[in-house]
Write a protein that holds these residues in place. Structure first.
Motif: not given
Length: 493
Positions: A373, A375, A378, A383-384
């Motif tokens: 990710t 982020s 997350p 997001a993954w």
């Protein structure tokens, strides 16, 4: 009786087609093996690889694992590795296109021995990435086939006989390891699982898996008959030997169209040609069955036909046969041992090895999925994004690809990883390199969701996979169905 009267018995003039098929086929597989090493070895085992070969060389000895990369004037480097691969590919192509066969009878010997030595040098520093049975099989066959000679000499009967002995060990060894191993082979349920749990399925594996139970029992029983009975018939007179070889070759073609086992099946098919005579092929395609059997021996002994091969050639190939026969004792005894070894080498040269596969049948498929990710915190699953591999299952909507005879070594290692402990040094390095955005590793993957940018966080999960049923596929379009079993590596950066 004059010695020259016996010499024709050492010739196999009726196997010229077999010789050419073996030459070109084995050379083509050497080309594939060198190409795979050129593309993958530096990332996996190079100077900055997952399991650096220089470190392995430093802690092992040339006595146990001979390799040109141990020589003082040729220490390992990624550049030298690629040069070795290019030389191997050029030599193999010279045989595939027939250039090596244009020379004197002995010319194929140095060509194949150089390919054998170069590939042995790679395998002996390849560690677990090169621990597959087909590596040893390619080395063994590559060492031997050069002694079949160019068309200037007749194919030596003893060399063909040894190749049949090699095929015998491949098939009979596999049959015996199955009967001694998993009970699913004895109760005929092994093929209920095989097509779904094999290391790397191909486009037809799902179709094969979804056949009815009686089909799978027939597959398993047929495997036993072919591997435990047919190899003995390879040593019978013609046309029995040719028919047995064809049955074995057909079974290997079935494995080709339903799985991805690198060059194992193709090399086994090529070995089958050592038992197929020109006369049989002519008869098979309409020239009638030749009257060729044990009476051929008497006919040769009583004939006055001059020997087409020089005596020195027949003496040389006989010496090679006796040498290989002397190395065969451990492999022969292994076939009858209650502690039978599977895919084992009894000498550092990988000559006259033990073979076999699937002594234990995996009944559940597990897959390791690596995700990243961008982020730092997350908050949801979207997001993954997964790093997809070229061959192994991952994306549930993706049909399994056809890869063989090419070998995707990292993908195979991921299959073994899912069967055991994921806490392996090479896997920890793989995670680190993905976090670093390593370009060499990226080239071994099918997709990088971040186009080469290092992810902020990475995690690893493990799933159980099975083929989607026909109804599930119609409804969702998925090739696979999966459920999460747990987290192997929590989010880390």
């Amino acid at each position: 009786m004059d010695v020259t009267t016996w010499l024709p018995l050492f010739e196999a003039s009726d196997y010229t087609i077999a010789r050419e098929v073996l030459f070109r086929g084995v050379a083509a597989l050497y080309f594939t093996a060198f190409l795979a090493a050129f593309n993958q070895f530096p990332a996996l085992l190079g100077e900055r690889g997952l399991s650096p070969a220089p470190e392995h060389i430093a802690r092992t000895s040339a006595r146990d694992k001979p390799s040109l990369f141990r020589w003082r004037f040729t220490p390992y480097s990624d550049r030298l590795l690629r040069i070795v691969c290019v030389i191997g590919m050029v030599l193999s192509l010279s045989v595939v296109v027939g250039l090596a066969q244009l020379g004197p009878g002995w010319l194929t010997i140095p060509v194949f021995l150089i390919m054998w030595w170069l590939y042995l040098s790679i395998v002996n520093i390849g560690q677990y990435y090169y621990g597959f049975g087909w590596e040893s099989l390619l080395l063994e066959v590559g060492f031997v086939v050069g002694f079949l000679g160019t068309p200037d000499v007749a194919p030596p009967f003893l060399i063909l006989l040894f190749l049949r002995w090699t095929l015998f060990r491949v098939e009979f060894g596999a049959g015996m390891i199955k009967m001694r191993g998993d009970t699913s082979w004895r109760d005929l349920t092994a093929m209920n699982y095989h097509h779904q749990t094999q290391p790397m399925p191909n486009p037809l594996s799902r179709w094969a898996h979804q056949k009815p139970q009686w089909w799978h029992k027939t597959e398993t029983l047929g495997s036993h008959v072919i591997q435990l009975v047919m190899p003995w018939l390879l040593f019978f007179p013609q046309p029995v030997a040719s028919i047995a070889a064809l049955v074995i070759m057909f079974s290997q073609l079935v494995l080709v169209v339903t799985g991805n086992y690198a060059w194992l099946n193709w090399l086994t098919i090529l070995l089958g040609f050592s038992a197929i005579s020109d006369s049989f092929l002519y008869g098979l395609f309409g020239a009638g069955w030749p009257g060729w059997g044990w009476d051929h021996v008497t006919a040769v002994l009583n004939s006055t036909v001059s020997v087409t091969s020089p005596v020195w050639w027949l003496v040389l190939t006989t010496i090679v046969f006796v040498f290989l026969l002397a190395l065969s004792w451990p492999a022969f005894m292994n076939l009858w041992s209650s502690n039978q070894l599977m895919n084992a080498s009894f000498n550092r040269w990988h000559l006259v090895n033990a073979y076999g596969a699937f002594g234990a049948m995996t009944q559940t498929r597990r897959e390791i999925i690596i995700e990243g990710t961008m982020s730092s915190d997350p908050t949801d699953e979207e997001a993954w994004h997964a790093y997809e591999f070229k061959g192994k299952p991952g994306d549930v909507y993706r049909r399994a690809p056809q890869v063989a005879p090419y070998h995707l070594r990292l993908d195979w290692m991921m299959w073994f990883l899912a069967l055991g402990s994921p806490n392996q040094p090479w896997f920890r390095r793989l995670i680190d390199k993905i976090l670093d955005g390593d370009q060499a590793i990226r080239k071994l993957l099918r997709t990088d969701p971040f186009d080469g940018e290092p992810p902020v966080l990475i995690r690893v999960r493990i799933f159980e996979y099975r083929y989607a049923t026909a109804a599930e596929r119609r409804e969702t379009g998925q090739w696979w169905w999966r459920k999460e079993l747990g987290t192997v590596v929590p989010p880390t950066g």
